[in-house]
Design a protein around this motif. Structure first.
Motif, PDB file in Angstrom:
ATOM      1  N   LEU A  46      -9.297  -5.963  11.440  1.00  0.00           N
ATOM      2  CA  LEU A  46      -8.209  -4.990  11.601  1.00  0.00           C
ATOM      3  C   LEU A  46      -8.320  -3.876  10.569  1.00  0.00           C
ATOM      4  O   LEU A  46      -8.065  -2.703  10.871  1.00  0.00           O
ATOM      5  N   LEU A  47      -8.691  -4.215   9.345  1.00  0.00           N
ATOM      6  CA  LEU A  47      -8.861  -3.200   8.307  1.00  0.00           C
ATOM      7  C   LEU A  47      -9.951  -2.208   8.699  1.00  0.00           C
ATOM      8  O   LEU A  47      -9.808  -0.992   8.508  1.00  0.00           O
ATOM      9  N   VAL A  48     -11.027  -2.729   9.256  1.00  0.00           N
ATOM     10  CA  VAL A  48     -12.177  -1.877   9.579  1.00  0.00           C
ATOM     11  C   VAL A  48     -11.899  -0.981  10.787  1.00  0.00           C
ATOM     12  O   VAL A  48     -12.270   0.195  10.791  1.00  0.00           O
ATOM     13  N   GLU A  49     -11.224  -1.505  11.818  1.00  0.00           N
ATOM     14  CA  GLU A  49     -11.061  -0.730  13.044  1.00  0.00           C
ATOM     15  C   GLU A  49      -9.841   0.194  13.029  1.00  0.00           C
ATOM     16  O   GLU A  49      -9.744   1.085  13.878  1.00  0.00           O
ATOM     17  N   SER A  50      -8.925   0.019  12.079  1.00  0.00           N
ATOM     18  CA  SER A  50      -7.708   0.835  12.060  1.00  0.00           C
ATOM     19  C   SER A  50      -7.934   2.171  11.360  1.00  0.00           C
ATOM     20  O   SER A  50      -8.780   2.299  10.475  1.00  0.00           O
ATOM     21  N   ASP A  51      -7.146   3.158  11.761  1.00  0.00           N
ATOM     22  CA  ASP A  51      -7.256   4.507  11.191  1.00  0.00           C
ATOM     23  C   ASP A  51      -6.277   4.732  10.049  1.00  0.00           C
ATOM     24  O   ASP A  51      -6.574   5.472   9.102  1.00  0.00           O
ATOM     25  N   VAL A  52      -5.108   4.123  10.143  1.00  0.00           N
ATOM     26  CA  VAL A  52      -4.053   4.283   9.138  1.00  0.00           C
ATOM     27  C   VAL A  52      -3.386   2.927   8.938  1.00  0.00           C
ATOM     28  O   VAL A  52      -3.245   2.150   9.884  1.00  0.00           O
ATOM     29  N   MET A  53      -2.984   2.663   7.699  1.00  0.00           N
ATOM     30  CA  MET A  53      -2.176   1.475   7.429  1.00  0.00           C
ATOM     31  C   MET A  53      -0.760   1.901   7.067  1.00  0.00           C
ATOM     32  O   MET A  53      -0.559   2.899   6.356  1.00  0.00           O
ATOM     33  N   VAL A  54       0.219   1.128   7.551  1.00  0.00           N
ATOM     34  CA  VAL A  54       1.603   1.255   7.119  1.00  0.00           C
ATOM     35  C   VAL A  54       1.973  -0.055   6.432  1.00  0.00           C
ATOM     36  O   VAL A  54       1.712  -1.133   6.968  1.00  0.00           O
ATOM     37  N   SER A  55       2.546   0.037   5.238  1.00  0.00           N
ATOM     38  CA  SER A  55       2.870  -1.175   4.500  1.00  0.00           C
ATOM     39  C   SER A  55       4.031  -0.911   3.538  1.00  0.00           C
ATOM     40  O   SER A  55       4.834   0.006   3.757  1.00  0.00           O
ATOM     41  N   ASP A  56       4.103  -1.666   2.464  1.00  0.00           N
ATOM     42  CA  ASP A  56       5.159  -1.520   1.455  1.00  0.00           C
ATOM     43  C   ASP A  56       4.547  -1.758   0.075  1.00  0.00           C
ATOM     44  O   ASP A  56       4.090  -0.839  -0.576  1.00  0.00           O
ATOM     45  N   THR A  57       4.494  -3.026  -0.359  1.00  0.00           N
ATOM     46  CA  THR A  57       3.856  -3.344  -1.637  1.00  0.00           C
ATOM     47  C   THR A  57       2.958  -4.554  -1.426  1.00  0.00           C
ATOM     48  O   THR A  57       3.118  -5.600  -2.046  1.00  0.00           O
ATOM     49  N   SER A  58       2.011  -4.418  -0.522  1.00  0.00           N
ATOM     50  CA  SER A  58       1.116  -5.510  -0.157  1.00  0.00           C
ATOM     51  C   SER A  58      -0.253  -5.337  -0.808  1.00  0.00           C
ATOM     52  O   SER A  58      -0.724  -4.217  -1.016  1.00  0.00           O
ATOM     53  N   SER A  59      -0.898  -6.459  -1.104  1.00  0.00           N
ATOM     54  CA  SER A  59      -2.254  -6.430  -1.654  1.00  0.00           C
ATOM     55  C   SER A  59      -3.240  -5.795  -0.688  1.00  0.00           C
ATOM     56  O   SER A  59      -4.240  -5.199  -1.100  1.00  0.00           O
ATOM     57  N   ALA A  60      -2.961  -5.883   0.609  1.00  0.00           N
ATOM     58  CA  ALA A  60      -3.880  -5.341   1.613  1.00  0.00           C
ATOM     59  C   ALA A  60      -4.007  -3.821   1.519  1.00  0.00           C
ATOM     60  O   ALA A  60      -4.971  -3.242   2.022  1.00  0.00           O
ATOM     61  N   ILE A  61      -3.048  -3.180   0.871  1.00  0.00           N
ATOM     62  CA  ILE A  61      -3.086  -1.720   0.701  1.00  0.00           C
ATOM     63  C   ILE A  61      -4.379  -1.307   0.014  1.00  0.00           C
ATOM     64  O   ILE A  61      -5.082  -0.389   0.462  1.00  0.00           O
ATOM     65  N   THR A  62      -4.696  -1.967  -1.083  1.00  0.00           N
ATOM     66  CA  THR A  62      -5.898  -1.607  -1.836  1.00  0.00           C
ATOM     67  C   THR A  62      -7.154  -1.847  -1.012  1.00  0.00           C
ATOM     68  O   THR A  62      -8.084  -1.034  -1.028  1.00  0.00           O
TER      69      THR A  62
END
Length: 340
Positions: free
Chosen positions: A220-236
Motif C-alpha cells: 500500500l505504501l508503494v502503490e499509493s500517491d498520498v497518505m492521510v494520517s495523524d501521528t502514525s509511525s507509517a508517516i515516516t
C-alpha cells in the motif's frame, strides 16, 4: 552464532523477517519466541523454529536476542538488541531508557543523536546507526512492477492511540470526498485500532473507499500517491519514498507535513499533496536524510554486523553494567510463569 527473535505483536514479523532470512543465509542458528496471546502464529513460516516456552528460550542460550518491543527479560542469556517498532518519536516513551538493552540499532542521524545523548546519562549500552530492518522489504518492493491505477490512490493510515487518532474525526469527510472526487481511498488500520471504528469504516465502503485487512502495509505504501494520517509511525515510511503526507492535528507538525486541524480542509490538503511543489519535495528529501538515509535495503546486514561486533567486544570497557531491574524482572517472571 545463536540468535533469538522475540516478539509479542504481529507487526514484529515485518521488522524481523529480513533479519531472520539473512541470519539463516549466513549459517546462524535462529529461533523465534512469541510472548503472550496477541501473536498470530499462522504468520510463522514452515521452516521457522518456534520455541513454545520461556524455559526453552533460556535453554537455547542465545548469543543475542532481538526485539522491536520495549522490554525484554534479563534472565534470557546473551545480548539484548533493540530494533524499534517504528518512527513514533513524538509519542511518549520512545526515548525512555528502561535498562533492558545492550545495543540500540538506530534508524538514522536524528535517532542516533538522541540516543547518544541519553547514553551520557545511562552508559550501559552501545548505539549503532544501522537503518531499520523493516524498510529492507520496502526498498526491495519498490524495484518490483507496481500496480498502475486509473485514479490517484489515497492511503489512510491512522494511529490507534485514542489521544492521537483521527479516525472518528475524518470518517464523514473522507466518505464525502470518496463520492465527490475521482480518488481511490484505501484504509489500513493498526492492529490495535478500536473495533467499533473499524466496523464504522467497513459500513461506509464502496468502490472508491476500501478497508484493507492485510497485515502487510508495504504494498500500500508503494502503490499509493498520498497518505492521510495523524501521528502514525507509517508517516515516516511513506515520506522516505519521496511522497507527500496530509496529517490531521499531528502531535508536532513539521514543514514536511501538510497538517490540518479541521476535517473540512481535507479536500484542499489532498489536492495540494497531489500537485506537490518543489518546496515540499525538497523538504521531504531533507527529512529523509535525517530520519533514515539508507535506501539500499541492507539495514538487516548492518544490524547483524553491529551485533556480532558487540558480542566480540562484550563487555565494553566504556560501558557500565545494566541496572538490575529487579521489580520489572519480577513482573516479567510472573507474566511468563518462570521462577527458576
Amino acid at each position: 552464532m545463536k540468535f533469538l527473535l522475540y516478539l509479542s505483536q504481529n507487526y514484529s514479523f515485518e521488522i524481523m523477517r529480513p533479519l531472520c532470512s539473512l541470519m539463516r543465509k549466513e549459517g546462524h542458528d535462529v529461533r523465534w519466541f512469541a510472548e503472550g496471546s496477541e501473536v498470530n502464529k499462522s504468520q510463522f513460516q514452515p521452516d521457522d523454529i518456534v520455541l513454545s516456552t520461556i524455559s526453552e528460550a533460556i535453554r537455547f542460550r542465545p548469543d543475542a536476542s532481538f526485539l522491536p518491543g520495549n522490554i525484554v527479560p534479563s534472565f534470557i542469556p546473551g545480548l539484548k538488541v533493540q530494533l524499534f517498532h517504528g518512527f513514533e518519536w513524538k509519542k511518549k516513551g520512545h526515548f525512555r531508557i528502561r535498562g533492558c538493552f545492550d545495543l540500540y540499532c538506530t534508524q538514522g542521524p536524528f535517532f542516533t543523536k538522541k540516543f547518544e545523548a541519553l547514553r551520557e546519562k545511562h552508559p550501559h549500552f552501545t548505539v549503532k546507526e544501522t537503518g531499520w530492518t523493516k524498510l529492507d522489504t520496502l526498498f526491495e518492493y519498490t524495484k518490483k512492477d507496481i500496480p498502475q491505477h486509473k485514479l490517484p490512490v489515497i492511503l489512510y493510515a491512522p494511529t490507534f492511540s485514542p489521544s492521537f487518532t483521527s479516525a472518528n474525526s475524518l470518517l464523514n469527510a473522507m466518505f464525502a470526498l470518496s463520492k465527490k472526487k475521482s480518488w481511490k481511498w484505501k484504509v489500513k488500520f493498526h492492529p490495535k485500532m478500536d473495533k467499533e471504528t473499524i466496523e464504522a469504516f467497513k459500513r461506509a465502503q464502496h468502490k472508491n473507499l476500501e478497508v484493507i485487512d492485510s497485515h502487510n502495509i508495504t504494498p500500500l505504501l508503494v502503490e499509493s500517491d498520498v497518505m492521510v494520517s495523524d501521528t502514525s509511525s507509517a508517516i515516516t515510511e511513506f515520506l522516505l519514498l519521496g511522497k507527500p503526507v496530509v496529517t490531521f492535528k499531528n502531535a508536532q507538525p513539521e514543514p514536511v507535513l501538510i497538517d490540518i486541524d479541521d476535517a473540512n480542509k481535507l479536500e484542499d490538503a489532498v489536492e495540494k499533496a497531489l500537485t506537490m511543489d518543489e518546496t515540499l519535495k525538497e523538504s521531504i528529501n531533507n527529512y529523509s536524510l535525517k530520519m533514515h538515509p539508507f535506501t539500499d535495503g541492507q539495514s538487516a546486514q548492518r544490524v547483524l554486523q553491529a551485533t556480532i561486533e558487540e558480542i566480540e567486544m562484550y563487555p565494553r570497557e566504556e560501558n557500565v553494567a545494566k541496572p538490575k531491574n529487579i521489580f520489572r524482572n519480577f513482573k516479567l517472571r510472573k507474566r511468563l510463569g518462570y521462577w527458576r
